[in-house]
Every structure is written in C-alpha cells, then in structure tokens.
Write a protein that holds these residues in place. Structure first.
Motif, PDB file in Angstrom:
ATOM      1  N   GLY A 132       0.790  -1.217   0.000  1.00  0.00           N
ATOM      2  CA  GLY A 132       0.000   0.000   0.000  1.00  0.00           C
ATOM      3  C   GLY A 132       0.827   1.274   0.000  1.00  0.00           C
ATOM      4  N   TYR A 133       2.118   1.175   0.314  1.00  0.00           N
ATOM      5  CA  TYR A 133       3.001   2.343   0.274  1.00  0.00           C
ATOM      6  C   TYR A 133       3.470   2.653  -1.144  1.00  0.00           C
ATOM      7  CZ  TYR A 133       3.460   2.460   5.385  1.00  0.00           C
ATOM      8  OH  TYR A 133       3.222   2.564   6.742  1.00  0.00           O
ATOM      9  N   HIS A 151      -2.030   3.263  -7.519  1.00  0.00           N
ATOM     10  CA  HIS A 151      -2.525   3.872  -6.291  1.00  0.00           C
ATOM     11  C   HIS A 151      -3.180   2.813  -5.396  1.00  0.00           C
ATOM     12  CE1 HIS A 151      -1.707   7.540  -8.464  1.00  0.00           C
ATOM     13  NE2 HIS A 151      -2.603   7.236  -9.375  1.00  0.00           N
ATOM     14  N   THR A 174      -4.342   0.283  -2.331  1.00  0.00           N
ATOM     15  CA  THR A 174      -4.637   0.265  -0.902  1.00  0.00           C
ATOM     16  C   THR A 174      -4.475  -1.176  -0.435  1.00  0.00           C
ATOM     17  OG1 THR A 174      -6.989  -0.206  -1.189  1.00  0.00           O
ATOM     18  CG2 THR A 174      -6.320   2.129  -1.177  1.00  0.00           C
ATOM     19  N   ASP A 200      -6.496  -3.079   1.111  1.00  0.00           N
ATOM     20  CA  ASP A 200      -7.698  -3.868   0.848  1.00  0.00           C
ATOM     21  C   ASP A 200      -7.792  -4.275  -0.619  1.00  0.00           C
ATOM     22  OD1 ASP A 200      -8.508  -3.825   3.474  1.00  0.00           O
ATOM     23  OD2 ASP A 200      -9.860  -2.118   3.218  1.00  0.00           O
ATOM     24  N   ARG A 201      -7.474  -3.359  -1.525  1.00  0.00           N
ATOM     25  CA  ARG A 201      -7.515  -3.696  -2.959  1.00  0.00           C
ATOM     26  C   ARG A 201      -6.475  -4.756  -3.278  1.00  0.00           C
ATOM     27  NH1 ARG A 201      -6.473   1.170  -6.550  1.00  0.00           N
ATOM     28  NH2 ARG A 201      -7.069  -0.282  -8.201  1.00  0.00           N
TER      29      ARG A 201
END
Length: 259
Positions: free
Chosen positions: A218-219, A237, A239, A241-242
């Motif tokens: 996520g970073y 981009h 996250t 969760d994605r």
C-alpha cells in the motif's frame, strides 16, 4: 491488465526494464520455469511493489532485473544498458554504481559504525560521497544521532534504516528491496516503508520492492502481480484492501491483511 510491457528500444524515463525475460532452472523432469517471457518497465521516480503467491517468481524477477541472477533468455536493461552485453567486471561496477540493494537480513558489517556502513560501497569504489546528498539521506531516515553506533548497538528498525541510507547514499538509478521489512515489527516496518516512499517523493528515487504483505504494498505507487512466472495484473494507487482482494483471486489461501 498488462504490467507495463516494454518495447525493445530504450524509452526515456525508464530506470529498468525487462523484455521477454525467462528464467529456467534444471532440465528434463526437474525443469522449472520460474519466469515466463516477462516484459515490464520500472519508471523513474516511481515506487513499484511486486507481489504474488509463494513461488510465483517475485524474487527471481527482482534478482534478474538487478543483475544478481542471469536470465535464461530475453533482455534486461538498467537505463539503456543491456546487462547481457557486460562482462563480470563491468556488471559488478554497474551494480555498485547504479543500483542500490535493501535485503531482509540488513547485511551490515558488524565492525563498522552506521556511517561507515552507509558509505562502504562508495569507499570500496574509491569515490567520495556527495556530502550534501549524504546529509540529506541521513536526515530523512532519522539517523543523525546514531552514526557512531555499530549494528549491535542498534535496534532492528535502526539497522534497516542504515541499510536504506546505504542504498540511497550513492544516488543510484534504482533501488531494489527484497522483503525489506520481513524481519521487522509492524512499527519499524512502517517507518522503513515510509522512508522508501519519501525517497521517491522527496528525492526522486526509483524503488522496486518484492513483498508478500498487502500493507507494505500500500506504500507503493503501483503493484504488479505475478502468478506461475507470468505477469497477470497491476494496480495503480493501491490500498491494502484492494491488494488483498486481488491476492485472494491468485491464492485462495490468502485470508487477511497482516497487522
């Protein structure tokens, strides 16, 4: 889908790239295709995470792209330099001068201070560090008060900060990280990932990181996914969760986001 497929000719703004990269181990019944015609580019000033199920070829891709392992076929370039054209001496020089490495095991010299570990690659190359740049890197990773300490006097997170600073200190074209937070607790890992992200945003660095952790991914600016040695998807981009949702489609054993 496609994960940045790369044309056979050098493209401006590309720090590293592979074209039709394959890596095969063994022969006959023991033959294993670790990478199967992988074409991908890593853009300058971008943080890319490489993910996929265990054994999918993540680390093999990174090792081949960084010149640590030799491809069975296909092309690997750092900038416009084709690695297959380099002899061992020139390849060693390219890795030393143009590539930074961060590994899970830190790989620090126990008898050297933090500062000496940071400047070691340049010392071995007989090059004086750019003092202004070095001070900027050290300040970014928060080591200004720990430079005289040896690794045994530093926490795991601090040791990995030293490894991050060492990778950045020579202003390499690209930094490769192989599970760089794998030996750290969640707080220290988050700090190191924050430093890597800041090196991209504030210093214009290019970072490629292999990870199994959706939180770590996520970073990044983008995440590319491998399965059975092939690129199968990409997220910009991301996250956690994605990333986790996509990982579940690739590996049903994936259950939850690591804390």
């Amino acid at each position: 889908m496609t994960a940045g497929a790369f044309a056979p000719h050098p493209t401006p703004g590309i720090a590293a790239a592979t074209t039709d990269l394959s890596k095969v181990y063994g022969t006959g019944d023991a033959r294993v295709v670790a990478l199967d015609r992988v074409s991908i580019s890593f853009r300058e000033g971008e943080f890319t995470a490489i993910m996929g199920p265990s054994g999918c070829g993540k680390s093999t891709l990174m090792h081949c792209a960084a010149g640590l392992d030799q491809a069975s076929s296909g092309s690997v370039r750092i900038g416009t330099t084709e690695l297959a054209t380099l002899d061992d001496r020139r390849l060693t020089r390219l890795r030393r001068d143009r590539i930074g490495f961060i590994f899970q095991a830190f790989n620090l010299m126990p008898t050297l201070t933090a500062l000496e570990n940071i400047t070691l690659p340049m010392d071995l190359a007989g090059r004086a560090p750019d003092r202004r740049w070095l001070d900027r890197v050290i300040g970014m990773v928060g080591l200004s008060q720990r430079l005289d300490h040896r690794p045994a006097q530093l926490s795991g997170g601090q040791q990995q900060r030293v490894a991050v600073a060492r990778a950045l200190a020579s202003r390499p074209a690209i930094v490769f990280g192989d599970e760089p937070t794998g030996n750290l607790d969640s707080r220290s890992g988050a700090e190191v990932l924050g430093f890597l992200r800041d090196s991209v945003r504030e210093l214009g660095q290019t970072v490629v990181m292999v990870t199994h952790d959706p939180v770590a991914a996520g970073y990044a600016d983008r995440v590319v996914f491998l399965s059975d040695g092939r690129l199968v998807d990409e997220i910009s981009h991301p996250t956690p969760d994605r990333v986790l949702d996509l990982m579940k489609t690739l590996d049903p054993r994936t259950e939850s986001t690591p804390c």
